[in-house]
Design an enzyme around this catalytic site. Structure first.
Site, PDB file in Angstrom:
ATOM      1  N   LEU A 103      13.729  19.200   2.868  1.00 47.88           N
ATOM      2  CA  LEU A 103      14.638  20.325   2.643  1.00 47.88           C
ATOM      3  C   LEU A 103      15.258  20.860   3.940  1.00 47.88           C
ATOM      4  O   LEU A 103      15.791  21.970   3.967  1.00 47.88           O
ATOM      5  CB  LEU A 103      13.925  21.445   1.871  1.00 47.88           C
ATOM      6  CG  LEU A 103      13.450  21.064   0.464  1.00 47.88           C
ATOM      7  CD1 LEU A 103      12.856  22.267  -0.254  1.00 47.88           C
ATOM      8  CD2 LEU A 103      14.583  20.480  -0.383  1.00 47.88           C
ATOM      9  N   ALA A 107      15.984  21.012  11.027  1.00 50.32           N
ATOM     10  CA  ALA A 107      17.361  21.299  11.454  1.00 50.32           C
ATOM     11  C   ALA A 107      17.645  22.797  11.362  1.00 50.32           C
ATOM     12  O   ALA A 107      18.317  23.374  12.225  1.00 50.32           O
ATOM     13  CB  ALA A 107      18.348  20.514  10.588  1.00 50.32           C
ATOM     14  N   ASP A 149      21.661  16.064   8.024  1.00 40.97           N
ATOM     15  CA  ASP A 149      20.875  17.308   7.932  1.00 40.97           C
ATOM     16  C   ASP A 149      21.467  18.404   8.807  1.00 40.97           C
ATOM     17  O   ASP A 149      21.722  19.522   8.350  1.00 40.97           O
ATOM     18  CB  ASP A 149      19.424  17.068   8.383  1.00 40.97           C
ATOM     19  CG  ASP A 149      18.584  16.421   7.311  1.00 40.97           C
ATOM     20  OD1 ASP A 149      19.173  15.857   6.369  1.00 40.97           O
ATOM     21  OD2 ASP A 149      17.340  16.462   7.414  1.00 40.97           O
TER      22      ASP A 149
HETATM   23  O1  PMV Z   1      15.346  14.908   6.377  1.00 43.13           O
HETATM   24  P1  PMV Z   1      15.251  14.333   4.999  1.00 43.13           P
HETATM   25  O2  PMV Z   1      13.894  13.946   4.591  1.00 43.13           O
HETATM   26  O3  PMV Z   1      16.000  15.137   3.991  1.00 43.13           O
HETATM   27  O4  PMV Z   1      16.000  12.907   5.012  1.00 43.13           O
HETATM   28  C1  PMV Z   1      17.212  12.697   5.591  1.00 43.13           C
HETATM   29  C2  PMV Z   1      17.936  11.639   4.887  1.00 43.13           C
HETATM   30  C3  PMV Z   1      17.791  10.218   5.367  1.00 43.13           C
HETATM   31  O5  PMV Z   1      18.961   9.558   4.905  1.00 43.13           O
HETATM   32  C4  PMV Z   1      16.570   9.546   4.750  1.00 43.13           C
HETATM   33  C5  PMV Z   1      17.702  10.088   6.881  1.00 43.13           C
HETATM   34  C6  PMV Z   1      18.976  10.471   7.604  1.00 43.13           C
HETATM   35  O6  PMV Z   1      18.888  10.689   8.814  1.00 43.13           O
HETATM   36  O7  PMV Z   1      20.051  10.532   7.007  1.00 43.13           O
END
Ligand code: PMV
Length: 319
Positions: A103, A107, A149
């Site tokens: 979620l 970030a 993110d």
């Molecule tokens: O941070 P998360 O777990 O929501 O995942 C990000 C999404 C991915 O595509 C798996 C990784 C990325 O850097 O885009």
């Protein structure tokens, strides 16, 4: 003197993992779950207090810019960008975004830290610059992040994201009714991303086909969002989940929650984020929302959250 700043959580609607390999993805900000940074002036060198992240207080040294700690690194990058020699005081991080659950906690915390440091010096840190700084820190969390993110969290708008491309914001024609449900299993995105990378090396053609299929789903999903076709958008989300399963980033717990949402009448459902653990996202409508939430609670979800994307302020509640 007290100064505050915050940034939202996020959920990936469609396209995770394939986005690392140049295909598009769509993410939504979750404005009602936030990381807040609260600055309080003291005479001591800067200390970060982040009990919500289960961390002991962290003293920021002159070499923060080289730190392997993401929070210290964010402070160092912000100070360098703003040309600050040193900062005194205390920053406490309060976050209601669950960690390691896809979620966007990392970030959001970084963005809030950058903003509060800029604000307390009476200066503005433009979103474009903040986005770049948070991305630098994300590299430490994830290894090879796509950048989705930091982008959605910093701009706090629904984004259609392509790695290395310019940021495109999406207009949501009809509000999207969304339920998020947590498996309660913490999972590191960098591990799932590393496993997908191994797969790319082992079976490049097959994996590229999966990425292409996900990319096509994202392009059609954008049209559904902009034209207001939730029924088709739901189907696309569920199809995206099948492809993520084929990529081996789902888990029995995630599949179980996806099935529980679909059985209770969700228009579509899939894992959201890195996978293996963390959250599923389900698209619902007014009629199915209560039954879907109930079914997810009964299926063992740890935290079920309802949100509406695309109607200005968001309505949320949690069980
Ligand atoms: O941070 P998360 O777990 O929501 O995942 C990000 C999404 C991915 O595509 C798996 C990784 C990325 O850097 O885009």
């Amino acid at each position: 003197m007290i100064v505050n700043a915050s940034a939202p959580g996020k959920a990936i609607l469609v396209g995770e993992h394939a986005v690392v390999y140049g295909r598009p993805a769509i993410a939504l900000p979750l404005s009602s779950i936030r990381a807040n940074a609260v600055y309080r002036r003291t005479r001591s060198p800067l200390t970060l207090i982040a009990e919500d992240l289960a961390r002991p207080p962290l003293k920021i040294n002159a070499d923060a810019i080289e730190s392997s700690d993401p929070l210290a690194l964010m402070v160092g990058l912000t100070m360098q960008f703003l040309g600050l020699e040193n900062v005194f005081g205390e920053i406490s991080i309060q976050s209601d975004i669950p960690i390691a659950s896809g979620l966007g906690s990392g970030a959001a915390v970084s963005a809030a830290i950058g903003r509060v440091i800029a604000r307390l010096h009476g200066t503005n840190l433009p979103d474009e610059a903040l986005n770049r700084l948070v991305f630098e820190v994300e590299k430490q969390h994830h290894g090879t992040p796509s950048g989705i993110d930091n982008t959605v969290v910093v701009y706090e708008l629904p984004v259609y994201f392509v790695k290395g491309g310019s940021v495109e914001f999406i207009d949501i024609a009809d509000p999207l009714w969304i339920v998020l449900a947590d498996t309660g299993i913490a999972s590191l995105t960098r591990d799932a991303v590393a496993d997908v990378r191994s797969r790319v090396h082992l079976a490049p053609c097959q994996t590229a086909r999966l990425f292409d299929d996900i990319g096509a789903i994202v392009i059609e999903s954008r049209r559904c969002i902009e034209r207001g076709n939730p029924t088709r958008l739901g189907e696309l989300m569920t199809a995206n989940h099948r492809l993520l399963r084929a990529l081996n980033v789902s888990s029995p717990e995630l599949d179980h929650l996806v099935d529980a949402a679909l059985d209770a009448g969700a228009l579509g459902s899939k894992l959201s984020g890195g996978g293996r653990g963390g959250n599923i996202i389900a698209l619902v409508d007014k009629e199915s929302a209560p039954a879907v939430k109930q079914s997810l609670v009964e299926a063992g979800a740890r935290n079920v959250m309802f949100t509406v994307a695309g109607q200005g302020s968001q309505i949320d509640d949690s069980d």
